[in-house]
Structure formats: C-alpha cells, structure tokens
Motif scaffolding. Structure first.
Motif: not given
Length: 256
Positions: A29, A147-148, A177, A181, A187, A198-199
């Motif tokens: 990250s 996660k989107n 990435n 996020f 998030e 996430k994207n």
C-alpha cells in the motif's frame, strides 16, 4: 533421482520467490503526498497530503484545508476550512461494530445507514430545519461487489405532489489499486462515492427518472475515465473530460 533433487529444490525455491514477490505487490500500500489537478484552460491546483503511517492527517490547497480525526482506527471527524469564506464545516461519523451508521454535518443534514449483509447498504438523508427537526429528502441503496461500489439507487422524497424523482448510477472498474483505499478507514466513508472502492472507476453511467401524473421522463449520461499506472499498479494520471465528482478538472496527477 539424486540429480533431480537439487533441480526440484531450485524450482521450488524459484516458485516461492515469485509467489512472494507477487504477494508483496498485491499487499503493498502507498499513499499519495500530492495531487495536481488541471483544467482544460491550463489552470492547476496542487493539494498536499500529510499522514501518520497510513492515517491521513490533512489535505491542503489554495482553496481549503481539511483535517481528519481518528479514533480506534476509524475516521470520526472531517473538518474543512474554506480559505475564501473563512468558514468551517464539520462531518461527524458514527459507527457500530466498525460499520458506519450515521453522518452528521454542520451544513444541516444527516445521513443514516443500514447494512444488509456485505453487498448492500440502505441510506436515508434528512435536512435539519430551524427548529432542529429532521425533514427526509431522499433514500436509496448502495450496492457493492468485490469491495467496489457498483450501483447507487436513489429516490428523492422532497418532490412536488403527484411526482416521483429518482436516479441510478452504475460504475465499472479497472483491476488496479485505488490509492484512497490504502488510507486507513477511508473505505468506511459511505458518503464519499467511488473513492471508497478498492479499484478505480473507469466508466460511470448516471440515469435520472421523473414521473409526473403518470408520465415518466428519463435521461442518461455516460462518463469515461482513463488512467496511467506505476509499477505497483497505482494510478499516476487520471484523465476525464467530465466527472460526477469533480466537473471542473479534466486531469489529475498523483505523486507518491
């Protein structure tokens, strides 16, 4: 067979090395420290970000300064100071078991969230009148996948009699990435749209429908965004002719 043993061990070690490198890339990250936003007219705006490890502390540009407050790894307050008007606005975030359930703003509104599993969140937004009473203005559902945020369906409640107004916004993503996020707790901020995904959103379709006296009028707009990425699969450049989030800028550069 004895000669094959060293070869097997070498291949196994090599496989483990590549797997480890791939996992490091996926798990790595990074936080942007500066964003350069440009308009078609060549006007630029630089925003500088400060962090404490992966907690965002502040964002600062010529227009405003935003400060973030954390508690137990969650963002509980966002304070924004407008440098032109010298006014301050505050967003307060309330959680239940690390899930956002309420956003209250000094701009006289509040949003309540209800979590229906991992892929659906219902919400209701109210304005607050001079007598401190809540007036419902809209309600909707947020849909998630991988996660989107993939869809936002909304119905407006403060419309004229015999009419119903609603909107549906859908999002398509790349496989790279989203740098927001990587920010701790970001998030969870359900009021921040695609920035919590996430994207990166590469296409947005916004549909609106107004029904009055039995007649429906619909319209739709599509927005596309192109990205350039670095070796860690994070965006370095974002180009969009039009944007729902920020229509004044056509190009964003990320510096890490």
């Amino acid at each position: 067979m004895k000669k094959l043993a060293p070869i097997f061990l070498f291949i196994s070690a090599l496989t483990l090395l590549f797997t480890s490198c791939a996992n490091d890339k996926d798990d790595k990250s990074k936080n942007f420290v500066k964003i350069i936003e440009s308009t078609k007219d060549g006007i630029t705006e630089n925003s500088v970000f400060t962090y404490k490890e992966n907690q965002i502390i502040s964002a600062d540009n010529t227009k405003e300064k935003t400060d973030y407050t954390y508690q137990n790894g969650l963002i509980t307050k966002i304070t924004t100071y407008n440098k032109a008007t010298q006014l301050t606005s505050v967003l307060n975030y309330t959680y239940d078991k690390e899930k956002l359930i309420k956003v209250s703003s000094t701009e006289k509104y509040v949003i309540y969230y209800t979590h229906n599993g991992n892929d659906k969140v219902s919400y209701q937004k109210y304005t607050i009148d001079s007598q401190n009473k809540e007036q419902k203005v809209l309600h909707g559902i947020l849909y998630f996948k991988n996660k989107n945020l993939i869809k936002d369906e909304c119905i407006f409640d403060n419309v004229t009699e015999n009419s119903v107004s609603g909107s549906k916004t859908t999002f398509d993503y790349d496989t790279y990435n989203n740098p927001y996020f990587s920010i701790l707790g970001y998030e969870k901020l359900l009021d921040h749209g695609v920035l919590i995904s996430k994207n990166n959103a590469v296409m947005t379709v916004a549909e609106t429908t107004v029904t009055q006296e039995g007649q429906a009028i619909s319209s739709a707009n599509m927005y596309t965004t192109k990205f350039k990425y670095d070796a860690d699969d994070y965006p370095t450049e974002q180009i969009s002719e039009e944007s729902l989030m920020n229509p004044d800028y056509s190009k964003i550069q990320y510096l890490y």
